[in-house]
Structure formats: C-alpha cells, structure tokens
Design a protein around this motif. Sequence first.
Motif, PDB file in Angstrom:
ATOM      1  N   GLU A 168       0.832  -1.207   0.000  1.00  0.00           N
ATOM      2  CA  GLU A 168       0.000   0.000   0.000  1.00  0.00           C
ATOM      3  C   GLU A 168       0.868   1.261   0.000  1.00  0.00           C
ATOM      4  O   GLU A 168       0.557   2.231  -0.693  1.00  0.00           O
ATOM      5  CB  GLU A 168      -0.917  -0.020   1.221  1.00  0.00           C
ATOM      6  CG  GLU A 168      -1.962   1.075   1.219  1.00  0.00           C
ATOM      7  CD  GLU A 168      -2.902   0.969   2.404  1.00  0.00           C
ATOM      8  OE1 GLU A 168      -3.536   2.002   2.719  1.00  0.00           O
ATOM      9  OE2 GLU A 168      -3.012  -0.105   3.020  1.00  0.00           O
ATOM     10  N   LYS A 215       3.905   1.522  -1.243  1.00  0.00           N
ATOM     11  CA  LYS A 215       4.530   1.651  -2.559  1.00  0.00           C
ATOM     12  C   LYS A 215       3.550   2.134  -3.621  1.00  0.00           C
ATOM     13  O   LYS A 215       3.943   2.793  -4.576  1.00  0.00           O
ATOM     14  CB  LYS A 215       5.165   0.320  -2.984  1.00  0.00           C
ATOM     15  CG  LYS A 215       6.412  -0.002  -2.201  1.00  0.00           C
ATOM     16  CD  LYS A 215       7.066  -1.264  -2.705  1.00  0.00           C
ATOM     17  CE  LYS A 215       8.368  -1.514  -1.961  1.00  0.00           C
ATOM     18  NZ  LYS A 215       9.151  -2.576  -2.563  1.00  0.00           N
ATOM     19  N   GLU A 216       2.263   1.816  -3.457  1.00  0.00           N
ATOM     20  CA  GLU A 216       1.254   2.279  -4.393  1.00  0.00           C
ATOM     21  C   GLU A 216       0.919   3.754  -4.205  1.00  0.00           C
ATOM     22  O   GLU A 216       0.430   4.394  -5.126  1.00  0.00           O
ATOM     23  CB  GLU A 216      -0.017   1.443  -4.249  1.00  0.00           C
ATOM     24  CG  GLU A 216       0.138   0.025  -4.762  1.00  0.00           C
ATOM     25  CD  GLU A 216      -1.088  -0.839  -4.492  1.00  0.00           C
ATOM     26  OE1 GLU A 216      -2.121  -0.307  -4.031  1.00  0.00           O
ATOM     27  OE2 GLU A 216      -0.997  -2.049  -4.734  1.00  0.00           O
TER      28      GLU A 216
END
Length: 140
Positions: free
Chosen positions: A83, A85-86
């Motif tokens: 999450e 990294k997104e």
Amino acid sequence: MADNNITTRWSNFQPSKALWFWSCAGTAVVVMILGFTAGGWVTGGSARQMAETAAEEARTELAASVCVEKFMSGPNAGAQLAELKEADSWSRDDFVADGGWVTLAGMEEPVDGSAELCADKLAEMEAPTTTADGSGTAGG
C-alpha cells in the motif's frame, strides 16, 4: 670597494622594529587566511552549527531506522508495504506518520524529517518473506 656578495649583505642586515612588527603581522594574517581557507579551521559558531546539524541528522536517521523496524515487524507488513509503494511519493511520509510508526515512545510528535526518510527506506525495500514459523523477515 666593499664586498657585496649575498652572504655578507645578509650578515650585515639589521631590520628595524617596524620591519619586525609588520613581518610578524603579515605572517599572522597569511597563516590565518591559509588556515581558514585551506586548513579546515572554523569559528566556534560554525563548529557549534555543524554539531547541531550532525545531531539533528543523527536523530532523524535513528528515528527513521526505528520506524522501519516497527513497520516491518508489525502485522500485515507485506500488505502495508504494498500500500505504501502504491501511494504517491509525496504522500508516503503522511502514510507512515498516520500509521504511527514514526512516533517514538514518549514523544508526541515525530522527529522532523524522519517520516520522509522512513518512507523512502521502506519504498526501496522488497516485500517481506514468510519463514516456516509464520514470522516475516524483511527483504532488501
């Protein structure tokens, strides 16, 4: 005719007090200029500022390292990391700060800059792998 070779003239030379004074003063100025420009000398104020900056950077680095450890040892670290990294790069530090990983025990606010550094370190990490006993270890 008098002997005018260099050794005789050097032996007979008797500088005045003014020449001695200005020679010493000039030498002192040259030494100070060389010391502060090439010798690495600093004033007390500059040294104090450098020490404060180094201490602040060390606090930030320590808090970020603790943050990474807390993040990766928490439940669902893999999902949380995915999450993170997104998320957009400019909002990752808010993600970490809102999760509470960057606030150290006994502190109400995180150390300045530690959330951003923690988020950067986490973004560079690989997803944790699960060992046979079910515990996760951080890859990276």
